[in-house]
Design a protein around this motif. Structure first.
Motif, PDB file in Angstrom:
ATOM      1  N   ASP A 144       0.865  -1.193   0.000  1.00 18.87           N
ATOM      2  CA  ASP A 144       0.000   0.000   0.000  1.00 18.87           C
ATOM      3  C   ASP A 144       0.891   1.229   0.000  1.00 18.87           C
ATOM      4  O   ASP A 144       1.554   1.536   0.988  1.00 18.87           O
ATOM      5  CB  ASP A 144      -0.864   0.020   1.267  1.00 18.87           C
ATOM      6  N   PHE A 145       0.908   1.940  -1.091  1.00 20.74           N
ATOM      7  CA  PHE A 145       1.795   3.107  -1.181  1.00 20.74           C
ATOM      8  C   PHE A 145       1.271   4.273  -0.358  1.00 20.74           C
ATOM      9  O   PHE A 145       2.024   5.136   0.062  1.00 20.74           O
ATOM     10  CB  PHE A 145       1.982   3.515  -2.646  1.00 20.74           C
ATOM     11  N   GLY A 146      -0.047   4.255  -0.138  1.00 20.63           N
ATOM     12  CA  GLY A 146      -0.656   5.335   0.635  1.00 20.63           C
ATOM     13  C   GLY A 146      -0.061   5.448   2.036  1.00 20.63           C
ATOM     14  O   GLY A 146       0.000   6.536   2.615  1.00 20.63           O
ATOM     15  N   GLU A 147       0.409   4.322   2.564  1.00 20.52           N
ATOM     16  CA  GLU A 147       0.957   4.327   3.929  1.00 20.52           C
ATOM     17  C   GLU A 147       2.211   5.169   4.076  1.00 20.52           C
ATOM     18  O   GLU A 147       2.599   5.537   5.176  1.00 20.52           O
ATOM     19  CB  GLU A 147       1.278   2.885   4.346  1.00 20.52           C
ATOM     20  N   TRP A 148       2.860   5.413   2.951  1.00 24.37           N
ATOM     21  CA  TRP A 148       4.141   6.136   3.025  1.00 24.37           C
ATOM     22  C   TRP A 148       4.023   7.589   2.594  1.00 24.37           C
ATOM     23  O   TRP A 148       5.029   8.257   2.406  1.00 24.37           O
ATOM     24  CB  TRP A 148       5.186   5.418   2.150  1.00 24.37           C
ATOM     25  N   LEU A 149       2.796   8.057   2.460  1.00 28.98           N
ATOM     26  CA  LEU A 149       2.640   9.434   1.970  1.00 28.98           C
ATOM     27  C   LEU A 149       3.048  10.489   3.000  1.00 28.98           C
ATOM     28  O   LEU A 149       3.166  11.670   2.668  1.00 28.98           O
ATOM     29  CB  LEU A 149       1.198   9.675   1.518  1.00 28.98           C
ATOM     30  N   ASN A 150       3.241  10.047   4.246  1.00 25.82           N
ATOM     31  CA  ASN A 150       3.687  11.031   5.252  1.00 25.82           C
ATOM     32  C   ASN A 150       5.205  10.969   5.472  1.00 25.82           C
ATOM     33  O   ASN A 150       5.723  11.475   6.453  1.00 25.82           O
ATOM     34  CB  ASN A 150       2.948  10.823   6.573  1.00 25.82           C
ATOM     35  N   GLU A 166     -13.532  15.866  -3.325  1.00 20.79           N
ATOM     36  CA  GLU A 166     -14.015  17.137  -3.880  1.00 20.79           C
ATOM     37  C   GLU A 166     -13.777  18.308  -2.912  1.00 20.79           C
ATOM     38  O   GLU A 166     -13.330  19.385  -3.319  1.00 20.79           O
ATOM     39  CB  GLU A 166     -15.504  17.010  -4.223  1.00 20.79           C
ATOM     40  N   ASN A 167     -14.070  18.061  -1.633  1.00 19.62           N
ATOM     41  CA  ASN A 167     -13.926  19.142  -0.654  1.00 19.62           C
ATOM     42  C   ASN A 167     -12.508  19.676  -0.582  1.00 19.62           C
ATOM     43  O   ASN A 167     -12.274  20.886  -0.495  1.00 19.62           O
ATOM     44  CB  ASN A 167     -14.342  18.656   0.737  1.00 19.62           C
ATOM     45  N   GLU A 168     -11.543  18.753  -0.654  1.00 20.59           N
ATOM     46  CA  GLU A 168     -10.128  19.168  -0.581  1.00 20.59           C
ATOM     47  C   GLU A 168      -9.753  19.997  -1.815  1.00 20.59           C
ATOM     48  O   GLU A 168      -9.012  20.972  -1.704  1.00 20.59           O
ATOM     49  CB  GLU A 168      -9.217  17.940  -0.471  1.00 20.59           C
ATOM     50  N   LEU A 222      -4.548  10.214   0.661  1.00 18.78           N
ATOM     51  CA  LEU A 222      -4.417  11.324  -0.293  1.00 18.78           C
ATOM     52  C   LEU A 222      -5.114  12.569   0.256  1.00 18.78           C
ATOM     53  O   LEU A 222      -4.626  13.692   0.123  1.00 18.78           O
ATOM     54  CB  LEU A 222      -5.020  10.943  -1.644  1.00 18.78           C
ATOM     55  N   LYS A 223      -6.251  12.331   0.883  1.00 22.97           N
ATOM     56  CA  LYS A 223      -7.034  13.422   1.488  1.00 22.97           C
ATOM     57  C   LYS A 223      -6.181  14.123   2.552  1.00 22.97           C
ATOM     58  O   LYS A 223      -6.051  15.360   2.558  1.00 22.97           O
ATOM     59  CB  LYS A 223      -8.279  12.811   2.145  1.00 22.97           C
ATOM     60  N   ALA A 224      -5.563  13.280   3.386  1.00 27.11           N
ATOM     61  CA  ALA A 224      -4.730  13.836   4.458  1.00 27.11           C
ATOM     62  C   ALA A 224      -3.542  14.599   3.879  1.00 27.11           C
ATOM     63  O   ALA A 224      -3.189  15.680   4.347  1.00 27.11           O
ATOM     64  CB  ALA A 224      -4.244  12.701   5.355  1.00 27.11           C
ATOM     65  N   LEU A 225      -2.951  14.024   2.851  1.00 32.01           N
ATOM     66  CA  LEU A 225      -1.780  14.669   2.235  1.00 32.01           C
ATOM     67  C   LEU A 225      -2.157  16.027   1.655  1.00 32.01           C
ATOM     68  O   LEU A 225      -1.464  17.032   1.856  1.00 32.01           O
ATOM     69  CB  LEU A 225      -1.215  13.763   1.138  1.00 32.01           C
ATOM     70  N   GLY A 255       3.969  21.188  -6.056  1.00 26.28           N
ATOM     71  CA  GLY A 255       4.260  20.056  -6.941  1.00 26.28           C
ATOM     72  C   GLY A 255       3.522  18.810  -6.497  1.00 26.28           C
ATOM     73  O   GLY A 255       2.905  18.107  -7.313  1.00 26.28           O
ATOM     74  N   ILE A 256       3.575  18.554  -5.197  1.00 29.75           N
ATOM     75  CA  ILE A 256       2.893  17.382  -4.637  1.00 29.75           C
ATOM     76  C   ILE A 256       1.380  17.542  -4.807  1.00 29.75           C
ATOM     77  O   ILE A 256       0.678  16.605  -5.211  1.00 29.75           O
ATOM     78  CB  ILE A 256       3.244  17.223  -3.125  1.00 29.75           C
ATOM     79  N   GLN A 257       0.887  18.750  -4.521  1.00 29.86           N
ATOM     80  CA  GLN A 257      -0.557  18.993  -4.658  1.00 29.86           C
ATOM     81  C   GLN A 257      -1.014  18.720  -6.099  1.00 29.86           C
ATOM     82  O   GLN A 257      -2.053  18.104  -6.319  1.00 29.86           O
ATOM     83  CB  GLN A 257      -0.878  20.448  -4.282  1.00 29.86           C
ATOM     84  N   MET A 258      -0.186  19.142  -7.047  1.00 38.43           N
ATOM     85  CA  MET A 258      -0.560  18.924  -8.450  1.00 38.43           C
ATOM     86  C   MET A 258      -0.549  17.435  -8.798  1.00 38.43           C
ATOM     87  O   MET A 258      -1.397  16.967  -9.567  1.00 38.43           O
ATOM     88  CB  MET A 258       0.377  19.700  -9.371  1.00 38.43           C
ATOM     89  N   MET A 259       0.396  16.708  -8.218  1.00 36.71           N
ATOM     90  CA  MET A 259       0.421  15.267  -8.464  1.00 36.71           C
ATOM     91  C   MET A 259      -0.838  14.599  -7.909  1.00 36.71           C
ATOM     92  O   MET A 259      -1.423  13.726  -8.539  1.00 36.71           O
ATOM     93  CB  MET A 259       1.671  14.642  -7.817  1.00 36.71           C
ATOM     94  N   VAL A 260      -1.242  15.041  -6.721  1.00 38.68           N
ATOM     95  CA  VAL A 260      -2.457  14.467  -6.120  1.00 38.68           C
ATOM     96  C   VAL A 260      -3.671  14.802  -6.990  1.00 38.68           C
ATOM     97  O   VAL A 260      -4.521  13.943  -7.248  1.00 38.68           O
ATOM     98  CB  VAL A 260      -2.656  14.979  -4.667  1.00 38.68           C
ATOM     99  N   LEU A 261      -3.723  16.043  -7.456  1.00 40.00           N
ATOM    100  CA  LEU A 261      -4.853  16.447  -8.308  1.00 40.00           C
ATOM    101  C   LEU A 261      -4.916  15.567  -9.561  1.00 40.00           C
ATOM    102  O   LEU A 261      -5.984  15.164 -10.014  1.00 40.00           O
ATOM    103  CB  LEU A 261      -4.717  17.919  -8.703  1.00 40.00           C
ATOM    104  N   ASN A 262      -3.737  15.277 -10.083  1.00 34.28           N
ATOM    105  CA  ASN A 262      -3.659  14.422 -11.275  1.00 34.28           C
ATOM    106  C   ASN A 262      -4.222  13.029 -10.976  1.00 34.28           C
ATOM    107  O   ASN A 262      -4.955  12.453 -11.785  1.00 34.28           O
ATOM    108  CB  ASN A 262      -2.188  14.333 -11.710  1.00 34.28           C
ATOM    109  N   ILE A 263      -3.900  12.528  -9.784  1.00 34.58           N
ATOM    110  CA  ILE A 263      -4.422  11.209  -9.395  1.00 34.58           C
ATOM    111  C   ILE A 263      -5.939  11.273  -9.247  1.00 34.58           C
ATOM    112  O   ILE A 263      -6.667  10.392  -9.718  1.00 34.58           O
ATOM    113  CB  ILE A 263      -3.771  10.741  -8.066  1.00 34.58           C
TER     114      ILE A 263
END
Lengths: 340, 470
Positions: A209-215, A270-272, A241-244, A252-260
């Motif tokens: 789970d890659f999400g576990e390493w987002l912090n 949506e709220n984020e 992703l929401k937390a990130l 840069g990170i925010q744009m990557m998340v938006l892309n995902i």
């Protein structure tokens, strides 16, 4: 002025040096040709008995005698390091070519010829080249016994070795991403490409789970995990992703998340996205967030939100808002009314 | 000071100068060996296919300006299209060709209008049209048709339309190895934004065989003039460039094939259209820019032969080319004279620039002055002929040893020329070159200096015979 005698001596020295260089070229060439021929000969001699061994090891009807003969043939050939290396290469090639059911047999050969010990010995060897060869071999043979040694090399001073150990670790360890526990570990794009290449070979159930390493404190690690979330389409990472998105200030990170979000259609975020649209001062990020909102946002909220951006002084932002409003199928006349 | 005294001082000066130049080459030889060895260790186990198949690999745009390349253009574009790289765009810039270059491209790739706007804002000559191949398999091929403005202008037009941050600028007549981009991009992937440009070894393709844009069989050129250049290229790339790359003091990435970071190149203003040595000038400017930002950076060279180019096979064309190279070098050195011995620019200011100034630009000039003085002394009966000949022999043997070393380097890296006969020819070339070819290069260099002083800015024509297709 320099003594002419010195110049003469230098001339003699340089002439000798030149002749030495030419001789070296020829010797190297002859050696290369000789070794190539030798290599081919050993390879040819090994190939047949090895193939018989690999294919027939599991076959109970095979006569014990012929199996032992082949075994002894290879054992006799592989007395030197060079021929052992050729055997290793052959095994690695076979592993890439053969079907899954034959892999067990390759492993039997691997153990029977003492190649596990050979590999372990080389991992502990001083030479970087030998270490790397051994790391590759052990990873290819899935030799889990080597994991502690591989782990030691993760902190080696030599970057080349460190990177190679990282790749072996991903192939061998139960949790391929466990090395990320080290908060200082950085992943170059080259490391990321190689890790990804190994991850796609894994059984899908073993993909971490890659999400576990987002912090993780290192941006390169976060970037890698984001890329992998998208590559392996891990919808389950939406909470992380929401937390990130809520915590990071890195555009840069925010744009990557938006892309995902846009590619995996993570409508729950949506709220984020709305928060970014409201708060960000970065025009590129804003444009992207507006586009994401157009793709995943609920009609009413998006219309309300983007309505004000249609009049934004930055033409690129206003264009993005109009495009998004068109995406949510706000028809031409209503869009005109809104703009008016 | 009378002439005799002048001659005495000049002799001593030349002695010291020669000692320095030779010593510097010896040091460069050692460093280059070390550099190539390190490259081999680092890349001996690398599977470059990882880059080829990875979706994480960055996009690259290949920009190739073409001017009157009608004879070879289709074969050349085929070669570019056969490069193995996942995310690749190819931009061919037709720089106002007066032959059938554009027509041939239109027919071969059924070009259609390309509607995207340029991403960059560099000023260029008028763009007549931008097209894209209508075939699905070659959809990544974009053709820019523009008014003639020279190579730099064409490259700038290409930069404007490039969408990726990595751009490879190449000569359209070059044949690239299929894995060349994978190798060139690796240093960018390994560094965290430090690498700003990479270059690869350029090899001579005259007499070699090419099929479908691929180098099928590398052969040693048949003509002596080409062989001299072959040896010269080996020395330049396998000794000079590799050593300077190791020291991070490279001032040039060959215009024939180089990979750059577009953002840095654009911030520096792109290629200088007023410069003749545009490749060197851009690298120097990019380095200066990084120094101003006080950011760590690297310019890297790769010892693998990645690019094959056709070299001039007749003396007049070669003379024009060398003349231009000399003018380009002087132009760049003069333009960036503020770097010279300026500690602010660290190694570039204290070592690289002075090396290019004293050993690359001034060496041929000093050679000519020395030779003239020797002839004068001989006429006056003041020359110690024996000593003079011994010194000449020393220089000759040194040059031969240097060539032998570069042959050894080649043997250790590529092993492309398998035939034993080729090696014999190369050794013979190394023996003849200092007597036959070197005086010619010195003469062309002198002409280049004179033409520079006269303000000549023209490129000079380069005739191509095309690759020998199988």
């Amino acid at each position: 002025m320099i003594e002419i005698a010195i110049i003469w001596s230098l001339i003699k020295l340089l002439t000798l040096l030149s002749l030495g260089l030419i001789a070296t070229i020829y010797v190297l060439r002859l050696r290369k040709i000789y070794l190539q021929k030798k290599h081919l000969r050993i390879e040819r001699l090994i190939q047949k008995p090895l193939a018989t061994l690999i294919v027939k090891l599991a076959d109970h009807t095979t006569e014990e005698v012929s199996r032992d003969e082949n075994f002894l043939k290879i054992k006799k050939l592989c007395k030197t390091n060079r021929s052992t290396e050729i055997l290793i290469r052959q095994l690695m090639k076979s592993q890439n070519v053969l079907e899954y059911s034959s892999l067990g047999d390759i492993n039997k050969v691997f153990l029977a010829f003492g190649l596990q010990e050979y590999g372990m010995k080389n991992i502990r060897h001083k030479s970087t080249t030998k270490k790397i060869k051994a790391l590759k071999f052990m990873a290819s043979m899935k030799c889990h016994r080597s994991v502690p040694y591989v782990t030691d090399l993760l902190n080696d001073n030599r970057s080349l070795l460190r990177s190679e150990a990282l790749i072996s670790f991903v192939s061998l360890a139960k949790d391929p991403l466990y090395f990320l526990e080290d908060r200082d570990v950085k992943l170059s794009l080259w490391d990321q490409i190689r890790i990804h290449r190994h991850l796609i070979k894994l059984d899908p159930a073993k993909i971490p789970d890659f999400g576990e390493w987002l912090n993780h404190p290192q941006i390169s690690v976060v970037q890698f995990c984001l890329k992998m979330i998208l590559e392996f389409k891990q919808f389950r990472a939406d909470k992380q992703l929401k937390a990130l998105l809520a915590n990071t200030k890195n555009a840069g990170i925010q744009m990557m998340v938006l892309n995902i979000i846009i590619k995996l259609q993570l409508v729950d975020l949506e709220n984020e996205v709305l928060l970014i649209v409201r708060n960000t001062k970065n025009s590129r990020l804003l444009r992207m967030a507006i586009a994401v909102l157009g793709e995943i946002g609920s009609k009413a909220r998006t219309r309300l939100m983007l309505g004000e951006f249609v009049f934004h002084p930055n033409s690129k932002i206003s264009q993005a808002a109009r495009r998004s409003l068109t995406t949510i199928k706000l028809n031409e006349s209503r869009l005109k009314r809104l703009i008016a | 000071m009378n002439l005799h005294q002048f001659h005495f001082y000049y002799d001593n000066l030349i002695m010291i100068y020669s000692a320095f130049i030779m010593l510097s080459y010896v040091v460069l030889c050692f460093i280059s060996r070390f550099s190539i060895r390190k490259y081999d260790v680092n890349n001996g186990f690398v599977n470059f296919e990882d880059i080829l198949h990875s979706p994480l690999a960055p996009r690259i745009t290949l920009i190739a300006p073409a001017y009157n390349e009608g004879v070879t253009i289709i074969e050349n574009v085929k070669s570019l299209l056969s490069i193995r790289y996942r995310k690749l765009d190819i931009i061919i810039v037709n720089d106002g060709s007066t032959d059938d270059t554009m027509e041939k491209l239109k027919i071969a790739y059924r070009l259609e209008k390309y509607r995207n706007n340029p991403a960059g804002m560099l000023k260029t000559k008028q763009i007549k049209g931008v097209y894209r191949s209508s075939y699905i398999t070659t959809h990544n091929l974009i053709i820019i048709d523009k008014a003639n403005g020279g190579k730099s202008d064409a490259l700038n037009a290409g930069l404007n339309y490039a969408k990726s941050n990595l751009v490879a600028c190449i000569d359209v007549d070059c044949i690239l190895e299929p894995d060349s981009l994978q190798k060139m991009v690796k240093p960018f992937l390994e560094s965290e934004g430090e690498v700003i440009a990479t270059g690869g070894i350029v090899r001579i393709s005259n007499s070699s065989q090419v099929m479908d844009g691929h180098m099928v069989e590398a052969k040693l050129p048949k003509r002596w003039l080409e062989r001299f250049q072959f040896l010269e290229y080996l020395r330049a790339f396998l000794i000079g460039r590799m050593a300077w790359s190791k020291l991070n003091g490279l001032l040039i990435v060959s215009g024939a094939f180089g990979l750059f970071r577009k953002d840095i190149a654009m911030k520096c203003g792109g290629y200088d259209t007023g410069s003749i040595g545009e490749d060197m000038e851009l690298i120097v400017r990019m380095r200066k820019y990084m120094h101003k930002l006080n950011r760590k950076y690297k310019v890297v060279y790769i010892p693998d032969p990645l690019c094959w180019t056709e070299v001039p096979s007749n003396i007049s064309v070669l003379g024009r080319q060398r003349n231009r190279w000399t003018r380009g070098l002087i132009d760049t050195l003069v333009k960036h004279k503020d770097i010279c011995l300026n500690p602010k620019f660290k190694l570039m200011g204290m070592l690289s620039y002075p090396f290019w100034l004293f050993f690359e630009w001034m060496a041929p000039l000093l050679e000519i002055i020395g030779l003239t003085l020797c002839i004068y002394q001989l006429l006056m009966g003041n020359l110690y002929v024996e000593n003079f000949l011994v010194l000449l022999l020393f220089v000759y043997v040194f040059a031969f040893a240097l060539s032998c070393f570069s042959l050894l380097q080649d043997e250790l890296t590529t092993f492309k020329y398998v035939r034993r006969k080729d090696l014999l020819y190369l050794i013979l070339t190394a023996l003849i070159e200092p007597i036959v070819f070197h005086p010619m290069t010195v003469y062309w260099s002198l002409r280049g200096n004179i033409d520079y002083l006269k303000g000549k800015k023209r490129w000079g024509e380069m005739k191509r015979s095309g690759f020998k297709a199988v």
